[in-house]
Design a protein around this motif. Structure first.
Motif, PDB file in Angstrom:
ATOM      1  N   ARG A   1      55.799  24.196 -26.634  1.00  0.00           N
ATOM      2  CA  ARG A   1      54.465  24.788 -26.164  1.00  0.00           C
ATOM      3  C   ARG A   1      54.569  25.744 -25.142  1.00  0.00           C
ATOM      4  NH1 ARG A   1      54.082  23.785 -30.477  1.00  0.00           N
ATOM      5  NH2 ARG A   1      53.095  22.046 -31.602  1.00  0.00           N
ATOM      6  N   CYS A   2      54.435  27.061 -25.399  1.00  0.00           N
ATOM      7  CA  CYS A   2      54.638  27.969 -24.519  1.00  0.00           C
ATOM      8  C   CYS A   2      53.412  28.517 -23.996  1.00  0.00           C
ATOM      9  CB  CYS A   2      55.708  29.163 -24.904  1.00  0.00           C
ATOM     10  SG  CYS A   2      57.099  28.591 -25.484  1.00  0.00           S
ATOM     11  N   SER A   3      53.496  29.103 -22.674  1.00  0.00           N
ATOM     12  CA  SER A   3      52.329  29.750 -22.164  1.00  0.00           C
ATOM     13  C   SER A   3      52.683  30.635 -20.749  1.00  0.00           C
ATOM     14  CB  SER A   3      51.128  28.617 -21.706  1.00  0.00           C
ATOM     15  OG  SER A   3      51.806  27.886 -20.829  1.00  0.00           O
TER      16      SER A   3
ATOM     17  N   CYS B   1      57.774  27.119 -21.057  1.00  0.00           N
ATOM     18  CA  CYS B   1      57.908  26.316 -22.326  1.00  0.00           C
ATOM     19  C   CYS B   1      57.999  24.896 -22.144  1.00  0.00           C
ATOM     20  CB  CYS B   1      58.640  26.848 -23.341  1.00  0.00           C
ATOM     21  SG  CYS B   1      58.632  28.595 -23.886  1.00  0.00           S
ATOM     22  N   VAL B   2      57.245  24.091 -22.641  1.00  0.00           N
ATOM     23  CA  VAL B   2      57.323  22.579 -22.465  1.00  0.00           C
ATOM     24  C   VAL B   2      57.813  22.105 -23.704  1.00  0.00           C
ATOM     25  CG1 VAL B   2      56.075  20.584 -21.744  1.00  0.00           C
ATOM     26  CG2 VAL B   2      55.527  22.633 -20.596  1.00  0.00           C
ATOM     27  N   TYR B   3      58.850  21.220 -23.492  1.00  0.00           N
ATOM     28  CA  TYR B   3      59.252  20.451 -24.598  1.00  0.00           C
ATOM     29  C   TYR B   3      59.354  18.974 -24.251  1.00  0.00           C
ATOM     30  CZ  TYR B   3      60.652  24.539 -27.204  1.00  0.00           C
ATOM     31  OH  TYR B   3      60.778  25.786 -27.912  1.00  0.00           O
ATOM     32  N   PRO B   4      59.381  18.151 -25.349  1.00  0.00           N
ATOM     33  CA  PRO B   4      59.221  16.749 -25.171  1.00  0.00           C
ATOM     34  C   PRO B   4      60.546  16.074 -24.745  1.00  0.00           C
ATOM     35  CG  PRO B   4      59.189  17.309 -27.454  1.00  0.00           C
ATOM     36  CD  PRO B   4      59.013  18.528 -26.872  1.00  0.00           C
TER      37      PRO B   4
ATOM     38  N   ILE C   1      58.768  43.755 -29.222  1.00  0.00           N
ATOM     39  CA  ILE C   1      58.535  42.723 -29.964  1.00  0.00           C
ATOM     40  C   ILE C   1      59.605  41.983 -29.469  1.00  0.00           C
ATOM     41  CG2 ILE C   1      58.667  41.560 -32.361  1.00  0.00           C
ATOM     42  CD1 ILE C   1      57.131  43.911 -33.243  1.00  0.00           C
ATOM     43  N   LEU C   2      59.601  40.696 -28.865  1.00  0.00           N
ATOM     44  CA  LEU C   2      60.518  39.858 -28.623  1.00  0.00           C
ATOM     45  C   LEU C   2      60.512  38.519 -29.287  1.00  0.00           C
ATOM     46  CD1 LEU C   2      60.453  40.125 -24.582  1.00  0.00           C
ATOM     47  CD2 LEU C   2      61.939  41.045 -26.234  1.00  0.00           C
ATOM     48  N   ASN C   3      61.711  38.185 -29.819  1.00  0.00           N
ATOM     49  CA  ASN C   3      61.579  36.755 -30.604  1.00  0.00           C
ATOM     50  C   ASN C   3      62.054  35.702 -29.501  1.00  0.00           C
ATOM     51  OD1 ASN C   3      61.226  37.915 -33.176  1.00  0.00           O
ATOM     52  ND2 ASN C   3      63.306  38.541 -33.377  1.00  0.00           N
ATOM     53  N   ARG C   4      61.145  34.609 -29.529  1.00  0.00           N
ATOM     54  CA  ARG C   4      61.478  33.528 -28.675  1.00  0.00           C
ATOM     55  C   ARG C   4      62.295  32.462 -29.587  1.00  0.00           C
ATOM     56  NH1 ARG C   4      59.813  28.239 -28.617  1.00  0.00           N
ATOM     57  NH2 ARG C   4      58.032  28.750 -29.909  1.00  0.00           N
ATOM     58  N   ILE C   5      63.563  32.376 -29.240  1.00  0.00           N
ATOM     59  CA  ILE C   5      64.707  31.609 -29.742  1.00  0.00           C
ATOM     60  C   ILE C   5      64.904  30.120 -29.157  1.00  0.00           C
ATOM     61  CG2 ILE C   5      67.122  31.429 -30.635  1.00  0.00           C
ATOM     62  CD1 ILE C   5      65.248  33.897 -31.663  1.00  0.00           C
ATOM     63  N   ALA C   6      64.542  29.121 -29.993  1.00  0.00           N
ATOM     64  CA  ALA C   6      64.763  27.618 -29.402  1.00  0.00           C
ATOM     65  C   ALA C   6      65.767  27.129 -30.251  1.00  0.00           C
ATOM     66  CB  ALA C   6      63.447  27.040 -29.792  1.00  0.00           C
ATOM     67  N   LYS C   7      66.880  26.920 -29.488  1.00  0.00           N
ATOM     68  CA  LYS C   7      68.176  25.948 -29.849  1.00  0.00           C
ATOM     69  C   LYS C   7      67.921  24.468 -29.712  1.00  0.00           C
ATOM     70  CE  LYS C   7      71.064  29.982 -30.127  1.00  0.00           C
ATOM     71  NZ  LYS C   7      72.290  30.573 -29.899  1.00  0.00           N
TER      72      LYS C   7
ATOM     73  N   MET D   1      57.193  36.394 -30.373  1.00  0.00           N
ATOM     74  CA  MET D   1      57.169  35.712 -31.690  1.00  0.00           C
ATOM     75  C   MET D   1      58.025  34.783 -31.642  1.00  0.00           C
ATOM     76  SD  MET D   1      55.510  38.234 -33.296  1.00  0.00           S
ATOM     77  CE  MET D   1      55.759  37.690 -35.127  1.00  0.00           C
ATOM     78  N   PRO D   2      57.684  33.704 -32.435  1.00  0.00           N
ATOM     79  CA  PRO D   2      56.747  33.440 -33.734  1.00  0.00           C
ATOM     80  C   PRO D   2      55.374  33.182 -33.448  1.00  0.00           C
ATOM     81  CG  PRO D   2      57.864  31.495 -33.540  1.00  0.00           C
ATOM     82  CD  PRO D   2      58.443  32.309 -32.367  1.00  0.00           C
ATOM     83  N   GLU D   3      54.940  33.202 -32.242  1.00  0.00           N
ATOM     84  CA  GLU D   3      53.658  32.739 -31.721  1.00  0.00           C
ATOM     85  C   GLU D   3      52.712  33.993 -31.794  1.00  0.00           C
ATOM     86  OE1 GLU D   3      56.217  32.049 -29.681  1.00  0.00           O
ATOM     87  OE2 GLU D   3      56.075  30.273 -28.900  1.00  0.00           O
ATOM     88  N   LYS D   4      53.155  35.211 -31.812  1.00  0.00           N
ATOM     89  CA  LYS D   4      52.392  36.455 -32.008  1.00  0.00           C
ATOM     90  C   LYS D   4      51.364  36.596 -30.699  1.00  0.00           C
ATOM     91  CE  LYS D   4      52.269  36.610 -36.804  1.00  0.00           C
ATOM     92  NZ  LYS D   4      51.730  36.324 -38.084  1.00  0.00           N
TER      93      LYS D   4
END
Length: 111
Positions: free
Chosen positions: A12-14, A35-38, A60-66, A99-102
């Protein structure tokens, strides 16, 4: 979405911010967020989307989560992805869309 993003990305990003540093030696665009991850072990990056959209004033930027490789600590972890780009005199962005949150963020100019 990039192939690196999982369809069930739990992040969850903000708190996105974007600004152009217009001070010498050259103009630079900076973007960052939280960005908060569990769990621990994620790699979160921002990459310029290819192709860009039709409006040259919107980056436009893509947020990449590996996903974590191997065992990951089961603790909530905050990541601060960033993006930096040197700008030519012709490049001016009013807005950055993540992106992908737009999520669209107004670009401030710092002198």
């Amino acid at each position: 979405m990039s192939a690196d993003n999982t369809p069930d990305d739990p992040g969850r990003c903000s708190a996105w911010k974007a600004w152009i540093d217009a001070m010498p030696p050259g103009r630079r665009l900076h973007v960052k967020g939280k960005c908060v991850y569990p769990t621990a072990g994620w790699a979160i990056t921002l990459e310029k989307a290819v192709p860009q959209g039709v409006n040259p004033a919107v980056l436009i930027l893509n947020r990449i989560a590996k996903v974590p490789q191997g065992p990951a600590a089961q603790q909530q972890t905050t990541y601060e992805p960033t993006y930096d780009q040197k700008l030519s005199e012709a490049e001016n962005y009013d807005t950055v869309t993540i992106m992908p949150e737009k999520v669209s963020v107004h670009v401030e100019v710092v002198h």
